[in-house]
Scaffold this motif. Structure first.
Motif, PDB file in Angstrom:
ATOM      1  N   LEU A 116      21.477  30.368  54.430  1.00 19.77           N
ATOM      2  CA  LEU A 116      20.533  31.384  53.977  1.00 19.77           C
ATOM      3  C   LEU A 116      20.890  32.721  54.612  1.00 19.77           C
ATOM      4  O   LEU A 116      20.774  32.898  55.823  1.00 19.77           O
ATOM      5  N   TYR A 117      21.323  33.642  53.771  1.00 20.88           N
ATOM      6  CA  TYR A 117      21.841  34.922  54.264  1.00 20.88           C
ATOM      7  C   TYR A 117      20.705  35.844  54.694  1.00 20.88           C
ATOM      8  O   TYR A 117      19.660  35.918  54.047  1.00 20.88           O
ATOM      9  N   ARG A 118      20.911  36.565  55.786  1.00 19.87           N
ATOM     10  CA  ARG A 118      19.921  37.528  56.268  1.00 19.87           C
ATOM     11  C   ARG A 118      20.276  38.907  55.708  1.00 19.87           C
ATOM     12  O   ARG A 118      21.252  39.532  56.108  1.00 19.87           O
ATOM     13  N   THR A 174      15.144  33.139  57.546  1.00 20.01           N
ATOM     14  CA  THR A 174      16.210  32.193  57.234  1.00 20.01           C
ATOM     15  C   THR A 174      15.975  30.808  57.838  1.00 20.01           C
ATOM     16  O   THR A 174      16.783  29.909  57.646  1.00 20.01           O
ATOM     17  N   ASP A 175      14.870  30.656  58.560  1.00 23.43           N
ATOM     18  CA  ASP A 175      14.539  29.362  59.162  1.00 23.43           C
ATOM     19  C   ASP A 175      13.941  28.460  58.078  1.00 23.43           C
ATOM     20  O   ASP A 175      12.855  28.737  57.556  1.00 23.43           O
ATOM     21  N   HIS A 201      15.441  32.703  48.565  1.00 23.59           N
ATOM     22  CA  HIS A 201      14.714  32.555  49.823  1.00 23.59           C
ATOM     23  C   HIS A 201      14.065  33.826  50.349  1.00 23.59           C
ATOM     24  O   HIS A 201      13.234  33.759  51.250  1.00 23.59           O
ATOM     25  N   CYS A 202      14.428  35.000  49.801  1.00 23.57           N
ATOM     26  CA  CYS A 202      13.909  36.251  50.373  1.00 23.57           C
ATOM     27  C   CYS A 202      13.337  37.194  49.324  1.00 23.57           C
ATOM     28  O   CYS A 202      13.120  38.371  49.614  1.00 23.57           O
ATOM     29  N   THR A 212      14.289  39.368  56.854  1.00 20.86           N
ATOM     30  CA  THR A 212      14.612  38.166  56.083  1.00 20.86           C
ATOM     31  C   THR A 212      14.362  36.906  56.913  1.00 20.86           C
ATOM     32  O   THR A 212      14.846  36.796  58.037  1.00 20.86           O
TER      33      THR A 212
END
Length: 258
Positions: A165-167, A174-175, A140-141, A172
């Motif tokens: 979803l880790y920040r 996470t939405d 995701h990042c 980052t």
């Protein structure tokens, strides 16, 4: 059958499943194919395949439902000959690209819900990056993860986005809704850029690599210090990555447009 003999039988059959991919190089196999070639009941094959997939030794193509060797063997120091054969012709193109732009580049693949760095070529004075071959990183990042995710089925995307979803940094995202929108843009434009989302001060840029089936099978990814990339502007690197990705795709039998 005693529990000990049952365990030994399961291990033996699991090894037989992995070994049939030596014979079926470059091929994906269904549960029925695997059961037939290993001469084990389909229910047994399915159970063992599920375990092997969970541990990363097999990977399921979300489009076809068939299986191929996973990349967990890389983390054990092994070499997956099937992947090496597929990408062998790509390596010189990546090396040539790195000599031209003097930035570290990778070929990355999707493995379950992570992205795996399959092949890497360093720039002349490499930074200490956590992108060694075989390492798994979040989807995701990272540009490589987002790029590959953007070309998957929506059901697969939702499975990834339904997980926590880790920040990693203040940048980052996470939405899930913002990521969905981002994936649509990436799929339309054919490029993903992640600036400081995984490591602050570093940017990654990714473009798709396609095979003979026209599917996106991997990414060509550049990872570098953000300040250095901005000296030439991202558009320069996107252009160079796309040219090389097309050459690699042609080597894999693709003759469309990137």
């Amino acid at each position: 059958m005693s529990s000990e003999k049952y365990r030994l039988s399961s291990v033996t059959n699991a090894m037989r499943i992995l070994n049939i991919f030596k014979i079926n190089k470059n091929k994906e196999l269904s549960v029925t194919d695997i059961a037939s070639q290993t001469n084990v009941p389909k229910s047994t094959a399915h159970r063992l395949i599920t375990t092997l997939r969970k541990e990363g030794f097999l990977s399921q193509n979300p489009r076809t439902g068939k299986y191929r060797l996973g990349l967990a063997l890389l983390t054990l120091g092994g070499v997956i000959s099937v992947h090496k054969e597929i990408y062998r012709e790509a390596f010189p193109y990546v090396e040539q690209l790195v000599r031209k732009i003097d930035e570290t580049c990778h070929i990355c693949l999707l493995e379950e819900q992570h992205v795996v760095y399959y092949y890497r070529v360093h720039r002349k004075a490499p930074e200490h990056l956590v992108t060694q071959e075989g390492r798994k990183s979040p989807v995701h990042c990272t540009s490589e993860g987002l790029l590959l995710l953007a070309f998957q089925e929506s059901s697969y995307q939702e499975r990834v986005l339904s997980e926590p979803l880790y920040r990693f940094t203040r940048y980052t995202i996470t939405d899930p809704e913002k990521i969905r929108s981002r994936l649509s843009t990436i799929a339309a434009e054919g490029v993903a850029i992640s600036e400081g989302e995984y490591f602050e001060g570093y940017t990654s840029i990714s473009v798709p690599i396609r095979d003979y089936s026209y599917n996106v099978v991997s990414s060509l990814t550049l990872v570098s210090q953000t300040n250095r990339l901005k000296q030439k502007q991202y558009s320069y690197y996107v252009k160079q990555l796309r040219l090389t990705a097309y050459e690699i795709s042609e080597a894999l039998g693709y003759y469309g447009n990137i």
